[in-house]
Design a protein around this motif. Sequence first.
Motif, PDB file in Angstrom:
ATOM      1  N   THR A 103      -1.798 -13.965  -1.563  1.00  0.00           N
ATOM      2  CA  THR A 103      -2.900 -13.226  -0.946  1.00  0.00           C
ATOM      3  C   THR A 103      -3.852 -12.711  -2.022  1.00  0.00           C
ATOM      4  OG1 THR A 103      -1.633 -11.165  -0.974  1.00  0.00           O
ATOM      5  CG2 THR A 103      -1.516 -12.519   1.023  1.00  0.00           C
ATOM      6  N   THR A 104      -5.082 -12.568  -1.638  1.00  0.00           N
ATOM      7  CA  THR A 104      -6.094 -12.063  -2.570  1.00  0.00           C
ATOM      8  C   THR A 104      -5.855 -10.589  -2.842  1.00  0.00           C
ATOM      9  OG1 THR A 104      -7.700 -13.617  -1.648  1.00  0.00           O
ATOM     10  CG2 THR A 104      -8.574 -11.788  -2.944  1.00  0.00           C
ATOM     11  N   PRO A 105      -5.884 -10.160  -4.101  1.00  0.00           N
ATOM     12  CA  PRO A 105      -5.665  -8.740  -4.412  1.00  0.00           C
ATOM     13  C   PRO A 105      -6.696  -7.859  -3.717  1.00  0.00           C
ATOM     14  CG  PRO A 105      -5.725 -10.063  -6.416  1.00  0.00           C
ATOM     15  CD  PRO A 105      -6.113 -10.963  -5.311  1.00  0.00           C
ATOM     16  N   LEU A 106      -6.279  -6.639  -3.410  1.00  0.00           N
ATOM     17  CA  LEU A 106      -7.158  -5.714  -2.700  1.00  0.00           C
ATOM     18  C   LEU A 106      -8.433  -5.444  -3.483  1.00  0.00           C
ATOM     19  CD1 LEU A 106      -7.625  -3.770  -0.339  1.00  0.00           C
ATOM     20  CD2 LEU A 106      -6.402  -2.021  -1.650  1.00  0.00           C
ATOM     21  N   TRP A 107      -8.324  -5.296  -4.818  1.00  0.00           N
ATOM     22  CA  TRP A 107      -9.509  -4.977  -5.606  1.00  0.00           C
ATOM     23  C   TRP A 107     -10.559  -6.081  -5.493  1.00  0.00           C
ATOM     24  CZ3 TRP A 107     -10.942  -8.388  -9.391  1.00  0.00           C
ATOM     25  CH2 TRP A 107      -9.950  -9.251  -9.895  1.00  0.00           C
ATOM     26  N   MET A 108     -10.112  -7.337  -5.415  1.00  0.00           N
ATOM     27  CA  MET A 108     -11.058  -8.442  -5.281  1.00  0.00           C
ATOM     28  C   MET A 108     -11.637  -8.495  -3.867  1.00  0.00           C
ATOM     29  SD  MET A 108     -10.602 -12.530  -6.094  1.00  0.00           S
ATOM     30  CE  MET A 108     -10.476 -12.281  -7.869  1.00  0.00           C
TER      31      MET A 108
ATOM     32  N   ALA B  77       0.848  -1.198   0.000  1.00  0.00           N
ATOM     33  CA  ALA B  77       0.000   0.000   0.000  1.00  0.00           C
ATOM     34  C   ALA B  77       0.883   1.247   0.000  1.00  0.00           C
ATOM     35  CB  ALA B  77      -0.906   0.002   1.221  1.00  0.00           C
ATOM     36  N   PRO B  78       0.615   2.222  -0.868  1.00  0.00           N
ATOM     37  CA  PRO B  78       1.458   3.423  -0.972  1.00  0.00           C
ATOM     38  C   PRO B  78       1.270   4.359   0.216  1.00  0.00           C
ATOM     39  CG  PRO B  78      -0.410   3.565  -2.478  1.00  0.00           C
ATOM     40  CD  PRO B  78      -0.460   2.208  -1.882  1.00  0.00           C
ATOM     41  N   VAL B  79       2.324   4.535   0.994  1.00  0.00           N
ATOM     42  CA  VAL B  79       2.263   5.380   2.186  1.00  0.00           C
ATOM     43  C   VAL B  79       2.013   6.832   1.780  1.00  0.00           C
ATOM     44  CG1 VAL B  79       3.570   6.238   4.172  1.00  0.00           C
ATOM     45  CG2 VAL B  79       3.747   3.833   3.489  1.00  0.00           C
ATOM     46  N   GLY B  80       1.116   7.488   2.503  1.00  0.00           N
ATOM     47  CA  GLY B  80       0.788   8.887   2.248  1.00  0.00           C
ATOM     48  C   GLY B  80      -0.412   9.088   1.351  1.00  0.00           C
ATOM     49  N   LEU B  81      -0.882   8.026   0.669  1.00  0.00           N
ATOM     50  CA  LEU B  81      -2.024   8.160  -0.232  1.00  0.00           C
ATOM     51  C   LEU B  81      -3.309   8.257   0.583  1.00  0.00           C
ATOM     52  CD1 LEU B  81      -2.903   8.166  -3.245  1.00  0.00           C
ATOM     53  CD2 LEU B  81      -3.234   5.688  -3.035  1.00  0.00           C
ATOM     54  N   ASP B  82      -4.207   9.131   0.143  1.00  0.00           N
ATOM     55  CA  ASP B  82      -5.500   9.267   0.810  1.00  0.00           C
ATOM     56  C   ASP B  82      -6.218   7.912   0.812  1.00  0.00           C
ATOM     57  OD1 ASP B  82      -8.631   9.832   0.566  1.00  0.00           O
ATOM     58  OD2 ASP B  82      -7.701  11.513   1.640  1.00  0.00           O
TER      59      ASP B  82
END
Length: 793
Positions: free
Chosen positions: A228-233, A140-145
């Motif tokens: 791991t299951t992708p976040l979008w899924m 997960a990109p740190v700092g992203l809303d």
Amino acid sequence: MKFSEQWLREWVKPALSTQALADQLSLAGLEVDEVSDVAGHFEGVVVAEIISATQHPDADKLQVCQVSDGSETFQVVCGAANARAGLKTAFARVGAVLPGDFNIKKAKLRGVESMGMLCAEDELGISDDHGGIMELAADAPVGLDLREFLNLNDSLIDVDLTPNRGDCLSISGLAREVGVLNQVAVTSVQVADVAPVCADTFSVKLEAPHACPRYVGRVIRNINPGATTPLWMQEKLRRSGIRSIDPVVDVTNYVLLELGQPMHAFDLNKLSEGIVVRMANAGETLVLLDETEVTLNDDTLLITDAKGPLAMAGIMGGDASGVTDETRDIFLESAFFSPLSIVGRARNYGLHTDSSHRFERGVDWQLQRKAIERATALLLDIVGGEPGPVTEAFSEVDLPKVPVVILRESRVNSMLAMEMPQATVEDILSRLGMTLNRRNDQAWDVTVPSWRFDITLEVDLIEEIARVYGYDNLPVRTPIAQLPLPPIAERQVTLNRIRRHLMSRDYQEAITYSFIEAGLSAQFDPDTQPLALANPISAEMAVMRTSLWPGLVKAVSYNQNRQQARIRLFETGQRFLPQPNGGLLQQNTIAGVITGNRDAEGWVAAKDKIDFFDIKGDVESLLALGGCPEEFSFAAAEHPALHPGQSAQILRAGEVVGYLGALHPLLLKKLDLNGPVYLFELQQDAVTLGHLPRYSALSKYPEMRRDLSLIVDEQIEFDTIRRTVINQAGDALKKVTLFDLYQGQGIEAGRKSLALGLTWQHPSRTLTDEEINNSVKAVVAALTNVCGASLRE
């Protein structure tokens, strides 16, 4: 079904707002229950990483964390047990606003300064989970809303589908509907066949092809159990109400939501020899995925191997063969199960699953291979592996047939009250996936797609046309019809008159179910085998009633349990009597039940209990409505539901038309009723068919009366005596009255004394004493010969 609006708009893009889309679906017959946001309103929450987490110096359950948002490091005091170094989580900075207008400010917790808040899902209105702070993916990109990262600017739409619209229990089905309603293109997912990498297969045998006419499977070896299951899924599953478990299970659930095809994955190494689809043997057991053990009925369809049951087909898999964190080889299944083989089975075991919900309503029987190819492609992207060739077993004769329905243009215009353009009809049905061939200038042959189980008749097609065209676009027409009043024969006693008469005698009308419990039916009518329902609502509504009494007696029990002591109920309805030739007689019937005191409670009312003659009097008054009470008679007779000594047949012209009497004492005890309870049941035709009224002038000549005191055997019924008197007393006899009954001192045992009053009146002259005396002599002689009567001295 709950779905994400963004996911739907990946397939179809109508130019509608969220609320307009929901309204449109409701007007099209797909009722929207709720539209809600996928998360609460919050601002200033970003993806952050915990750099370190140390014990709070003054609190055992708090940690002091150093949190980075990518540009700056903040000290945050956190009470979550899962807070740890290296975790990516949701961080609300100072100045952030959380759901409920909760503002994040600088704070001190037990003397340690905290510059923000690490958030759990429920604190952001994402879910009800409060097991700890959010755990985001390691990349997960740190700092992203956080709203941008999780794509939370989305709405959830909850559609309450009717049972006939199982085709809309998927994103593809809903997208097809939205595309048709808005005349926009649908971008469906492209599914290509996955080339096999290994030659491994697992055999499939169909022993119950009527219940499972198609079963498709595929072996996939060497998957990565640590993937791991992708976040979008995960997010799409979560927004549809499904919890992410592991990649293999998540993919099967994703395909279920996307295409509408339930699937299951077995651990290949736990299977033996081959898959066999068969019916269960009574008494077999299976431990399900939820770790409950069920004893199987012989009407349950199973997926089995050489060792025994693996899964309840179309309902739930077994725990022993399920996929775990250590699974490396899987067998993926995608099957079509007949709706009739699944409907009601889950409910019998106290279950309701996403799979059973869909299979009960009908799944597209041509979708199985597409679903397994889609699931394979997703699995290869997520967990890798080596797929084998697809194995398919099917029974062509047991698969559903593609229906072809004739649609007449005149019928469309007639039912919709407008001239529907031919091009509009063809456009609507074509966009719904149907194929049209013009039969002639007046009709089409319409081939229905495999996913529409609910379309079999011409009216179904017309309903689809009206629904898509828009009910609010149809013209308003006032129907015009000739509605002559039906003639009512003068000799006919109407049902309304019967109802009013019974209500005048203090009865209340009841309406009970035509379906009753099989055991209750056997108690009231053991000699008749009732018609059993193929798919009863419950065990208490398993057979069609052969009498109205069971329903009325249950109503008595219901009222007595609510402190109602005096009950008088009647019902008019049908009973269903199986015939020797296999047919079913639906007989209109009138029945009643009374219990409690004779009179309603009051300061002048007696407290006497009702008896047999109360209900007999009610029935006699009912039979008199037709003007021919002399045609009816009562005879002592036994009935399985009635007290042997207080029951009678009701006859009309010698034919049995009903029964009345006291409820059998054993039934009173079994049903836990406060007795006594008296009932009657009559064929409706016997009551409603009367005599044509005829005028006769009142006689102006005096009446003549003679009283007779007779001694007869106690078994002799008064009706026999009355008929004998009528036959011998001549045409001038006006009435026969029984005014006394005596048994006791002066009367020998086994006999009784009856006192009769005989009244004569001639319409045109005064009767002489000699005529009356001759009539009395004839009556006495007949009573002596027929009834063994003697005059009491």
